[in-house]
Structure formats: C-alpha cells, structure tokens
Scaffold this motif. Structure first.
Motif, PDB file in Angstrom:
ATOM      1  N   ARG A 166       0.678  -1.221   0.184  1.00 28.57           N
ATOM      2  CA  ARG A 166       0.096   0.023  -0.110  1.00 28.57           C
ATOM      3  C   ARG A 166       0.956   1.351  -0.116  1.00 28.57           C
ATOM      4  NH1 ARG A 166      -4.070  -2.375   4.254  1.00 28.57           N
ATOM      5  NH2 ARG A 166      -5.793  -2.483   3.107  1.00 28.57           N
ATOM      6  N   ARG A 167       1.974   1.254   0.602  1.00 30.81           N
ATOM      7  CA  ARG A 167       2.924   2.656   0.856  1.00 30.81           C
ATOM      8  C   ARG A 167       3.623   2.741  -0.503  1.00 30.81           C
ATOM      9  NH1 ARG A 167       6.469   3.607   5.854  1.00 30.81           N
ATOM     10  NH2 ARG A 167       6.318   5.556   4.902  1.00 30.81           N
ATOM     11  N   ILE A 168       4.003   1.523  -1.124  1.00 32.05           N
ATOM     12  CA  ILE A 168       4.688   1.556  -2.512  1.00 32.05           C
ATOM     13  C   ILE A 168       3.603   2.253  -3.255  1.00 32.05           C
ATOM     14  CG2 ILE A 168       5.595   0.239  -4.381  1.00 32.05           C
ATOM     15  CD1 ILE A 168       6.863  -1.706  -2.253  1.00 32.05           C
ATOM     16  N   LEU A 169       2.517   1.829  -3.426  1.00 32.31           N
ATOM     17  CA  LEU A 169       1.391   2.146  -4.408  1.00 32.31           C
ATOM     18  C   LEU A 169       1.105   3.674  -3.990  1.00 32.31           C
ATOM     19  CD1 LEU A 169      -0.860  -0.890  -4.144  1.00 32.31           C
ATOM     20  CD2 LEU A 169       0.474  -0.271  -6.072  1.00 32.31           C
ATOM     21  N   ALA A 170       0.963   4.043  -2.734  1.00 30.32           N
ATOM     22  CA  ALA A 170       0.759   5.569  -2.545  1.00 30.32           C
ATOM     23  C   ALA A 170       1.914   6.296  -2.884  1.00 30.32           C
ATOM     24  CB  ALA A 170       0.434   5.548  -0.883  1.00 30.32           C
ATOM     25  N   GLN A 171       2.945   5.943  -2.724  1.00 32.40           N
ATOM     26  CA  GLN A 171       4.046   6.612  -3.209  1.00 32.40           C
ATOM     27  C   GLN A 171       3.901   6.861  -4.742  1.00 32.40           C
ATOM     28  OE1 GLN A 171       6.247   8.312  -1.379  1.00 32.40           O
ATOM     29  NE2 GLN A 171       5.553   7.980   0.553  1.00 32.40           N
ATOM     30  N   GLY A 172       3.639   5.927  -5.553  1.00 32.07           N
ATOM     31  CA  GLY A 172       3.768   5.514  -6.783  1.00 32.07           C
ATOM     32  C   GLY A 172       2.474   6.554  -7.293  1.00 32.07           C
ATOM     33  N   MET A 173       1.514   6.684  -6.600  1.00 27.58           N
ATOM     34  CA  MET A 173       0.406   7.379  -6.825  1.00 27.58           C
ATOM     35  C   MET A 173       0.536   8.982  -6.637  1.00 27.58           C
ATOM     36  SD  MET A 173      -3.565   6.329  -5.762  1.00 27.58           S
ATOM     37  CE  MET A 173      -4.939   6.996  -6.589  1.00 27.58           C
ATOM     38  N   LYS A 174       1.303   9.256  -5.738  1.00 28.85           N
ATOM     39  CA  LYS A 174       1.726  10.521  -5.555  1.00 28.85           C
ATOM     40  C   LYS A 174       2.407  11.631  -6.621  1.00 28.85           C
ATOM     41  CE  LYS A 174       3.842  12.736  -1.396  1.00 28.85           C
ATOM     42  NZ  LYS A 174       4.518  12.618  -0.128  1.00 28.85           N
ATOM     43  N   GLY A 175       3.019  10.619  -7.427  1.00 28.19           N
ATOM     44  CA  GLY A 175       3.780  11.306  -8.539  1.00 28.19           C
ATOM     45  C   GLY A 175       2.878  11.444  -9.731  1.00 28.19           C
ATOM     46  N   SER A 176       1.480  10.779  -9.927  1.00 29.44           N
ATOM     47  CA  SER A 176       0.772  10.708 -10.931  1.00 29.44           C
ATOM     48  C   SER A 176      -0.202  11.802 -10.892  1.00 29.44           C
ATOM     49  CB  SER A 176       0.084   9.423 -10.814  1.00 29.44           C
ATOM     50  OG  SER A 176      -0.892   9.160  -9.969  1.00 29.44           O
ATOM     51  N   GLN A 177      -0.750  11.853 -11.935  1.00 28.35           N
ATOM     52  CA  GLN A 177      -1.626  13.065 -12.249  1.00 28.35           C
ATOM     53  C   GLN A 177      -3.186  12.655 -11.192  1.00 28.35           C
ATOM     54  OE1 GLN A 177      -1.741  15.732 -13.576  1.00 28.35           O
ATOM     55  NE2 GLN A 177      -3.899  16.474 -13.622  1.00 28.35           N
ATOM     56  N   VAL A 178      -3.396  11.686 -11.324  1.00 27.30           N
ATOM     57  CA  VAL A 178      -4.377  10.875 -10.447  1.00 27.30           C
ATOM     58  C   VAL A 178      -4.192  11.155  -8.917  1.00 27.30           C
ATOM     59  CG1 VAL A 178      -5.841   8.730  -9.944  1.00 27.30           C
ATOM     60  CG2 VAL A 178      -5.331   9.054 -12.062  1.00 27.30           C
ATOM     61  N   GLY A 179      -2.992  10.940  -8.567  1.00 27.65           N
ATOM     62  CA  GLY A 179      -2.774  11.303  -7.016  1.00 27.65           C
ATOM     63  C   GLY A 179      -2.947  12.679  -6.624  1.00 27.65           C
ATOM     64  N   ARG A 180      -2.179  13.628  -7.640  1.00 33.23           N
ATOM     65  CA  ARG A 180      -2.301  14.881  -7.327  1.00 33.23           C
ATOM     66  C   ARG A 180      -3.762  15.340  -7.186  1.00 33.23           C
ATOM     67  NH1 ARG A 180       2.493  14.748 -10.278  1.00 33.23           N
ATOM     68  NH2 ARG A 180       1.491  15.228 -12.370  1.00 33.23           N
ATOM     69  N   VAL A 181      -4.677  15.168  -8.268  1.00 33.92           N
ATOM     70  CA  VAL A 181      -5.847  15.539  -8.239  1.00 33.92           C
ATOM     71  C   VAL A 181      -6.642  14.898  -6.892  1.00 33.92           C
ATOM     72  CG1 VAL A 181      -8.175  15.196  -9.359  1.00 33.92           C
ATOM     73  CG2 VAL A 181      -6.206  15.365 -10.730  1.00 33.92           C
TER      74      VAL A 181
END
Lengths: 190, 184
Positions: A166-181
C-alpha cells in the motif's frame, strides 16, 4: 457437487473437469491478468494452471479447500512466469493494454479505461510477491489467513507485506496525475 | 513512531477493526502531520480505485481451449509412454531380422563361422544387457540358428512381428494410461 466433479476429474472424466474449469475460470483468469498485466499471457497462464490442476488432482487433499489449493497453484505459476520474464524484458517496456470490455456509456467507458490503465501501471510497480498479496486481497476478497494458506507464509508476514505494498502504491500515486488530483480534492473538502 | 510506519495499525485501520479511541488518536495525528495525511489519503483513493475495478473475464470458449490443450497433451504423453515399449519391440525385431539375414551368410562363409558367431554374440549380449526380454529372444534364436531350419526362423520372425504390433497397439497404450492416471 464440487467434490463429485473433483473426484470424477481425478478419475479422468473430462466432462467433470470442464465443469470445474467453468466454475473457476473467471477467478483464475482474473488473478493471472492482474499479476501478469497482459491479456494474452494471462489466458495462456490460466490454461496452463488448469492443466496442472488436472494432472495433480490425484494428489489433492480433500480436507483442504479446493479454491485455496487452486489459487496456490495459479499464484506460483504466475510468479514463476514473472520471475522468468524479468530475465528477458523489463516490465515497464511493455505497452499498455486495453482493459476489459464492459457495457457502459462512452464517458463511463473512458473513465474506466483510464482507471484500468492506472491500476495496471500501479500494480506493475510492485514486486511479484507484493502484487500477489494486493490482488488476492482486493480482487478476491481473501482474508489474511486465506492468503497465508496460499503463499505458505504467516498471517503477520502477509499483513505487513500488504501494508508495504500500500505504501509503495501510495508513493507511486503521489507522482501521478490521479494522485495529485486526489490530494487536491481532499484538501478542498477539509 | 509515525502511525504510517506501524503496518499493524494501518492495516487494522483499513480493515475497520480499530476501536473508536484508536481511530480518534490516528485522526488527530493526521490533522497535524502532512506526510501521514497524504499517504493515508492516497491509500484511501487506492482502495476506492481497486474496489471499482471489475473482475476481468476470460475470452469466450476458454474452457473448450483448456480441454483441447488437455487432450493434445494427453496424446503426446501417450506417445512418450509407449515409446519405450516400441523401442523394445524394435530391438527385438532387429535381432530377429539380423539373424534371418546372417544365417544364409553364415552358410556361404562357413569358414569364417567362429568369427561371425563371436561378433554376433557380442552384439546380442550388448543388447541383452539392456533388455532382458531381448536377451531371452536372442538365446532362443541362437538355438534355432543352430539347427539350421530357415523355415522355423522365418515363422518365428513373423510371429514376433505380429506379437509386437499387437502389444504396441493394444497393451502399451493401456499401460501408459494406467501409469499416468492411477499412479501405477
């Protein structure tokens, strides 16, 4: 009824085995697709899993839940494929695949398509072992104990591996457009 | 320690098994800690994203393809299982034919008979060491050659050939199937 199919399949009855395949094909294929990230390879892997299951049915211990035994064979086979693939090609080099075709409106279809691509990319960022735990937990709704039964590890190890994933995925998401939104939306609601 | 570092706590939080007090403590911390808040917010978003993702289904005719592959593999395994039996049969046949051909030659080259006999014996003993069945056949053939009855040799060859063909066609596949599926 399932016990009867298993017994008859072990005796070489192809008709009974076809019923078992029909029952579990969705789950095995879905597991293979989420782990391998490629529809063609997932189909081949799922077929191979059922062939292995057929040949090993005489060793199946009926005290064990059949689905757990089946998932264990499927998981090991897919992880073996991922390990072999690592030696040949970088996972990130694979082109994104089109996702599932489901009857939806065009807008829903586009959203779903984007989400599927996002999910695929996120899963590919995990190691095979982390990916397996995530897939079994989210798409197959299995408990820690059931996942532990499949991987042969302790529940504690599964729990901490899922957290790590989950942490790895959250970190990966942070850098993506979806994560920023997502973060922006949450900030607005506070 | 940050709550986010505590895998047990976060797993319990996502599984909804924390009591109210623990949830309040965690949420109080999240209001003051930007990194933890961001990470848990993204984990929540992941949960939603994954839960919306449908179960993918295999293409139509998947089960039929599995059965076709199964039958193809069984046929291939069947051939592999029969192969040793066919090999034994082929060796037996070769020994029979070799003697059938060698016998007229022996008559022609009577003076060289000890040499030919010795060579034949070496060849047949080598084969017989691998397959006892072949060795027994060789011994029987030697006895037949000794009496120099070519009609008997020919009759024996034909009988052996028929027996081998029947064996390969009727018995060997059943043995192979039994071995593969009954663990015999």
């Amino acid at each position: 009824m399932e016990e009867d199919w298993i017994r008859r399949s072990a005796e070489g009855d192809h008709g009974a085995f076809a019923l078992l395949v029909e029952k579990y094909q969705g789950q095995v294929y879905s597991l293979a697709y989420r782990l391998l990230g490629d529809r063609g390879e997932a189909e081949d892997a799922a077929q191979e899993v059922f062939l292995r299951v057929y040949l090993r049915l005489k060793d199946y211990d009926s005290k064990r839940q059949f689905s757990t035994w089946l998932f264990a064979i499927a998981s090991h086979h897919c992880i073996d494929r991922l390990r072999r693939r690592r030696l040949v090609i970088s996972f990130e080099d694979l082109p994104p695949k089109r996702s599932v075709a489901v009857e939806r409106s065009p807008i829903e279809g586009v959203v779903l398509e984007e989400e599927q691509a996002e999910i695929r990319q996120l899963l590919l960022s995990l190691s095979p072992e982390h990916r397996l735990v995530v897939v079994l937990r989210y798409w197959h709704d299995l408990s820690y104990a059931e996942i532990a039964g499949i991987t042969g590890e302790g529940e504690g190890a599964i729990k901490s591996r899922l957290h790590r994933a989950r942490r790895i995925l959250a970190q990966g998401m942070k850098g993506s457009q979806v994560g920023r939104v997502a973060l922006e939306e949450e900030r607005c609601t506070l | 320690m940050h709550p986010i570092e505590d895998g047990e706590l976060i797993s319990d939080y996502f599984d909804g098994v924390l009591d109210n007090g623990q949830v309040n403590l965690l949420e109080t911390h999240l209001r003051d800690c930007q990194p933890c808040w961001e990470e848990i917010t993204l984990m929540h978003r992941l949960d939603k994203l994954f839960s919306r993702a449908p179960m993918v289904m295999p293409p139509t005719g998947f089960a039929q393809k599995v059965l076709a592959r199964l039958e193809e593999r069984e046929a291939r395994r069947g051939v592999l299982r029969v192969l040793p039996f066919l090999l034994i049969g082929a060796l037996l046949l070769a020994s029979v034919l070799a003697f059938s051909l060698l016998d007229p030659l022996r008559v022609m080259l009577d003076g060289y008979m000890p040499l030919i006999s010795m060579g034949t014996k070496i060849l047949m003993d080598g084969v017989g060491a691998l397959f006892s069945l072949c060795r027994a056949s060789t011994t029987a053939l030697k006895a037949m050659v000794a009496v120099l009855d070519q009609r008997f040799v020919l009759l024996y060859s034909l009988t052996a050939l028929v027996v081998m063909l029947l064996w390969a066609r009727l018995v060997a596949p059943r043995l192979a199937y039994s071995y593969q599926y009954k663990g015999g």
